[in-house]
Design a protein around this motif. Structure first.
Motif, PDB file in Angstrom:
ATOM      1  N   SER A  18       4.670  -2.970  -0.781  1.00 25.94           N
ATOM      2  CA  SER A  18       5.544  -4.134  -0.704  1.00 25.94           C
ATOM      3  C   SER A  18       6.262  -4.157  -2.043  1.00 25.94           C
ATOM      4  CB  SER A  18       4.738  -5.417  -0.486  1.00 25.94           C
ATOM      5  OG  SER A  18       3.790  -5.590  -1.507  1.00 25.94           O
ATOM      6  N   ALA A  19       7.510  -3.809  -2.007  1.00 29.87           N
ATOM      7  CA  ALA A  19       8.269  -3.710  -3.253  1.00 29.87           C
ATOM      8  C   ALA A  19       9.434  -4.676  -3.207  1.00 29.87           C
ATOM      9  CB  ALA A  19       8.764  -2.286  -3.457  1.00 29.87           C
ATOM     10  N   ASP A  20       9.208  -5.849  -3.729  1.00 31.27           N
ATOM     11  CA  ASP A  20      10.297  -6.804  -3.844  1.00 31.27           C
ATOM     12  C   ASP A  20      11.148  -6.390  -5.033  1.00 31.27           C
ATOM     13  OD1 ASP A  20       9.406  -8.398  -1.719  1.00 31.27           O
ATOM     14  OD2 ASP A  20       7.959  -9.403  -3.029  1.00 31.27           O
ATOM     15  N   GLY A  22      12.746  -6.031  -8.363  1.00 29.87           N
ATOM     16  CA  GLY A  22      12.328  -6.542  -9.661  1.00 29.87           C
ATOM     17  C   GLY A  22      10.829  -6.522  -9.883  1.00 29.87           C
ATOM     18  N   ASP A  23      10.039  -6.366  -8.827  1.00 27.81           N
ATOM     19  CA  ASP A  23       8.584  -6.311  -8.967  1.00 27.81           C
ATOM     20  C   ASP A  23       8.120  -4.861  -8.995  1.00 27.81           C
ATOM     21  OD1 ASP A  23       8.407  -9.041  -8.908  1.00 27.81           O
ATOM     22  OD2 ASP A  23       7.748  -9.162  -6.818  1.00 27.81           O
ATOM     23  N   ASP A  24       7.001  -4.630  -9.650  1.00 26.31           N
ATOM     24  CA  ASP A  24       6.398  -3.303  -9.600  1.00 26.31           C
ATOM     25  C   ASP A  24       5.870  -3.067  -8.192  1.00 26.31           C
ATOM     26  OD1 ASP A  24       6.894  -2.814 -12.261  1.00 26.31           O
ATOM     27  OD2 ASP A  24       4.895  -3.427 -12.928  1.00 26.31           O
ATOM     28  N   PRO A  25       5.932  -1.835  -7.719  1.00 24.96           N
ATOM     29  CA  PRO A  25       5.393  -1.542  -6.389  1.00 24.96           C
ATOM     30  C   PRO A  25       3.899  -1.865  -6.321  1.00 24.96           C
ATOM     31  CG  PRO A  25       6.678   0.308  -7.217  1.00 24.96           C
ATOM     32  CD  PRO A  25       6.510  -0.658  -8.354  1.00 24.96           C
ATOM     33  N   ALA A  26       3.463  -2.367  -5.177  1.00 25.68           N
ATOM     34  CA  ALA A  26       2.050  -2.679  -4.959  1.00 25.68           C
ATOM     35  C   ALA A  26       1.692  -2.329  -3.520  1.00 25.68           C
ATOM     36  CB  ALA A  26       1.792  -4.159  -5.222  1.00 25.68           C
ATOM     37  N   THR A  28       0.350  -2.767   0.143  1.00 22.96           N
ATOM     38  CA  THR A  28       0.278  -3.919   1.045  1.00 22.96           C
ATOM     39  C   THR A  28      -1.190  -4.185   1.372  1.00 22.96           C
ATOM     40  OG1 THR A  28       0.453  -2.574   3.043  1.00 22.96           O
ATOM     41  CG2 THR A  28       2.526  -3.414   2.103  1.00 22.96           C
ATOM     42  N   PRO A 173       8.556   2.534 -13.532  1.00 25.84           N
ATOM     43  CA  PRO A 173       7.274   1.895 -13.265  1.00 25.84           C
ATOM     44  C   PRO A 173       6.488   2.633 -12.186  1.00 25.84           C
ATOM     45  CG  PRO A 173       9.036   0.650 -12.253  1.00 25.84           C
ATOM     46  CD  PRO A 173       9.677   1.736 -13.084  1.00 25.84           C
TER      47      PRO A 173
END
Length: 178
Positions: A18-20, A22-26, A28, A173
Protein backbone atom coordinates in the motif's frame (compact mmCIF):
# COMPACT_ATOMS: atom_id res chain seq x y z
CA UNK A 1 0.13 -4.63 -15.55
CA UNK A 2 2.52 -2.87 -17.94
CA UNK A 3 5.86 -4.67 -18.32
CA UNK A 4 7.74 -1.41 -17.81
CA UNK A 5 5.97 -0.52 -14.53
CA UNK A 6 8.34 0.26 -11.70
CA UNK A 7 8.68 -2.27 -8.87
CA UNK A 8 6.51 -0.29 -6.46
CA UNK A 9 3.70 -0.08 -9.04
CA UNK A 10 4.00 -3.81 -9.73
CA UNK A 11 3.85 -4.74 -6.06
CA UNK A 12 0.92 -2.39 -5.49
CA UNK A 13 -0.79 -4.09 -8.44
CA UNK A 14 -0.25 -7.50 -6.84
CA UNK A 15 -1.74 -6.27 -3.57
CA UNK A 16 1.59 -6.55 -1.76
CA UNK A 17 2.16 -2.87 -1.04
CA UNK A 18 0.00 0.00 0.00
CA UNK A 19 1.93 2.97 -1.25
CA UNK A 20 0.19 6.24 -0.74
CA UNK A 21 1.96 9.12 -2.47
CA UNK A 22 4.58 10.54 -0.15
CA UNK A 23 4.59 7.51 2.18
CA UNK A 24 7.22 4.82 2.29
CA UNK A 25 6.00 1.54 0.79
CA UNK A 26 4.53 -0.89 3.33
CA UNK A 27 3.14 -4.41 3.10
CA UNK A 28 -0.65 -4.60 3.04
CA UNK A 29 -2.18 -6.33 6.07
CA UNK A 30 -3.77 -9.04 3.89
CA UNK A 31 -0.51 -9.87 2.09
CA UNK A 32 1.47 -9.76 5.34
CA UNK A 33 -0.92 -12.21 7.05
CA UNK A 34 -0.98 -14.66 4.12
CA UNK A 35 2.79 -14.39 3.66
CA UNK A 36 3.55 -15.07 7.35
CA UNK A 37 1.19 -18.05 7.40
CA UNK A 38 2.93 -19.53 4.36
CA UNK A 39 6.41 -18.76 5.74
CA UNK A 40 5.54 -20.41 9.05
CA UNK A 41 4.46 -23.58 7.23
CA UNK A 42 7.62 -23.66 5.10
CA UNK A 43 9.95 -22.88 8.01
CA UNK A 44 8.50 -25.66 10.13
CA UNK A 45 8.50 -28.41 7.51
CA UNK A 46 11.73 -29.12 5.59
CA UNK A 47 9.87 -31.37 3.13
CA UNK A 48 7.37 -28.58 2.37
CA UNK A 49 10.31 -26.23 1.84
CA UNK A 50 11.93 -28.68 -0.60
CA UNK A 51 8.64 -29.17 -2.49
CA UNK A 52 8.12 -25.41 -2.73
CA UNK A 53 11.70 -24.94 -3.94
CA UNK A 54 11.30 -27.61 -6.62
CA UNK A 55 8.03 -26.18 -7.89
CA UNK A 56 9.21 -22.57 -7.95
CA UNK A 57 12.64 -23.06 -9.45
CA UNK A 58 11.85 -25.46 -12.25
CA UNK A 59 8.11 -26.05 -12.45
CA UNK A 60 8.66 -29.78 -12.04
CA UNK A 61 10.28 -31.94 -9.43
CA UNK A 62 13.98 -32.60 -10.07
CA UNK A 63 16.20 -33.53 -7.18
CA UNK A 64 16.54 -30.30 -5.18
CA UNK A 65 19.37 -29.82 -2.73
CA UNK A 66 19.35 -26.95 -0.26
CA UNK A 67 22.75 -26.71 1.40
CA UNK A 68 23.64 -24.24 4.12
CA UNK A 69 27.10 -22.79 4.37
CA UNK A 70 28.39 -20.32 6.93
CA UNK A 71 30.40 -18.42 4.32
CA UNK A 72 27.94 -18.39 1.44
CA UNK A 73 24.51 -18.45 3.06
CA UNK A 74 22.19 -20.97 1.45
CA UNK A 75 22.80 -22.45 -1.98
CA UNK A 76 20.12 -24.33 -3.89
CA UNK A 77 20.90 -26.84 -6.61
CA UNK A 78 18.57 -28.74 -8.94
CA UNK A 79 20.00 -32.02 -10.16
CA UNK A 80 23.44 -30.72 -9.19
CA UNK A 81 23.19 -27.41 -11.08
CA UNK A 82 23.27 -24.09 -9.23
CA UNK A 83 19.79 -22.53 -9.05
CA UNK A 84 20.15 -19.73 -6.53
CA UNK A 85 21.76 -18.37 -3.41
CA UNK A 86 20.35 -16.54 -0.38
CA UNK A 87 22.05 -14.88 2.58
CA UNK A 88 20.30 -17.32 4.96
CA UNK A 89 17.72 -20.09 5.15
CA UNK A 90 15.35 -17.42 6.46
CA UNK A 91 15.76 -15.43 3.23
CA UNK A 92 15.01 -18.58 1.21
CA UNK A 93 11.88 -19.21 3.30
CA UNK A 94 10.84 -15.59 2.70
CA UNK A 95 11.24 -15.84 -1.08
CA UNK A 96 9.40 -19.15 -1.29
CA UNK A 97 6.60 -17.72 0.86
CA UNK A 98 6.36 -14.82 -1.59
CA UNK A 99 6.22 -17.21 -4.54
CA UNK A 100 3.50 -19.29 -2.90
CA UNK A 101 1.48 -16.30 -1.70
CA UNK A 102 1.50 -14.57 -5.09
CA UNK A 103 1.21 -17.70 -7.26
CA UNK A 104 -1.22 -17.13 -10.08
CA UNK A 105 -1.29 -16.23 -13.76
CA UNK A 106 -0.06 -12.64 -13.41
CA UNK A 107 2.83 -13.50 -11.06
CA UNK A 108 3.75 -16.63 -12.99
CA UNK A 109 3.85 -14.60 -16.24
CA UNK A 110 6.79 -12.57 -14.90
CA UNK A 111 10.25 -13.80 -15.74
CA UNK A 112 12.16 -15.62 -13.02
CA UNK A 113 14.71 -12.79 -12.67
CA UNK A 114 11.95 -10.23 -12.14
CA UNK A 115 10.20 -12.42 -9.55
CA UNK A 116 13.52 -12.87 -7.72
CA UNK A 117 14.06 -9.10 -7.70
CA UNK A 118 10.55 -8.37 -6.43
CA UNK A 119 10.85 -11.07 -3.75
CA UNK A 120 14.11 -9.50 -2.54
CA UNK A 121 12.37 -6.13 -2.28
CA UNK A 122 9.62 -7.73 -0.19
CA UNK A 123 12.26 -9.25 2.12
CA UNK A 124 13.56 -5.74 2.65
CA UNK A 125 10.16 -4.59 3.92
CA UNK A 126 9.13 -7.36 6.29
CA UNK A 127 8.92 -6.24 9.90
CA UNK A 128 8.98 -9.72 11.43
CA UNK A 129 11.36 -12.58 10.74
CA UNK A 130 9.60 -15.27 8.70
CA UNK A 131 11.14 -18.08 10.76
CA UNK A 132 11.21 -16.87 14.39
CA UNK A 133 8.80 -13.88 14.21
CA UNK A 134 11.38 -11.61 15.85
CA UNK A 135 11.54 -7.97 14.74
CA UNK A 136 13.70 -7.07 11.78
CA UNK A 137 16.23 -4.27 11.86
CA UNK A 138 17.83 -2.23 9.12
CA UNK A 139 21.48 -1.29 9.49
CA UNK A 140 24.35 0.17 7.51
CA UNK A 141 27.14 -2.37 7.26
CA UNK A 142 30.37 -3.00 5.43
CA UNK A 143 30.82 -6.31 3.64
CA UNK A 144 34.34 -7.48 2.87
CA UNK A 145 35.42 -9.84 0.14
CA UNK A 146 38.83 -10.89 -1.09
CA UNK A 147 39.27 -7.78 -3.17
CA UNK A 148 37.27 -4.89 -1.72
CA UNK A 149 34.82 -3.64 0.88
CA UNK A 150 31.31 -2.53 0.06
CA UNK A 151 28.79 -0.52 2.04
CA UNK A 152 25.35 -2.15 2.18
CA UNK A 153 22.04 -1.67 3.87
CA UNK A 154 21.28 -4.93 5.65
CA UNK A 155 17.93 -6.24 6.85
CA UNK A 156 18.35 -8.83 9.62
CA UNK A 157 16.33 -10.40 12.40
CA UNK A 158 17.09 -8.74 15.73
CA UNK A 159 16.35 -12.01 17.59
CA UNK A 160 17.90 -14.86 15.58
CA UNK A 161 20.39 -12.70 13.64
CA UNK A 162 19.55 -14.18 10.24
CA UNK A 163 20.15 -11.88 7.29
CA UNK A 164 17.12 -11.36 5.10
CA UNK A 165 18.53 -8.97 2.52
CA UNK A 166 21.35 -6.67 1.50
CA UNK A 167 20.86 -3.66 -0.71
CA UNK A 168 23.19 -1.13 -2.25
CA UNK A 169 22.77 2.20 -0.49
CA UNK A 170 20.44 4.38 -2.51
CA UNK A 171 18.60 7.63 -2.03
CA UNK A 172 15.40 5.75 -2.88
CA UNK A 173 13.25 4.65 0.08
CA UNK A 174 12.74 1.39 -1.80
CA UNK A 175 16.25 0.53 -2.94
CA UNK A 176 16.62 -2.13 -5.61
CA UNK A 177 18.05 -5.49 -4.68
CA UNK A 178 21.45 -6.31 -6.00
Amino acid sequence: MPPDADPVEKLVGFGVLSADPGDDPALTPSFRAAWHETAETLAGDPEALDRAAATVTTGDRPRITVAESDADGVVMRADGSWVGQWPSRTALVADLATERTLAGPAWDALGRAERVDLAARIRGLVEQCPTCRGPTRVSDETVESCCHTTAVIAVSCADCGDRLAEFDPSPSPFAPGS
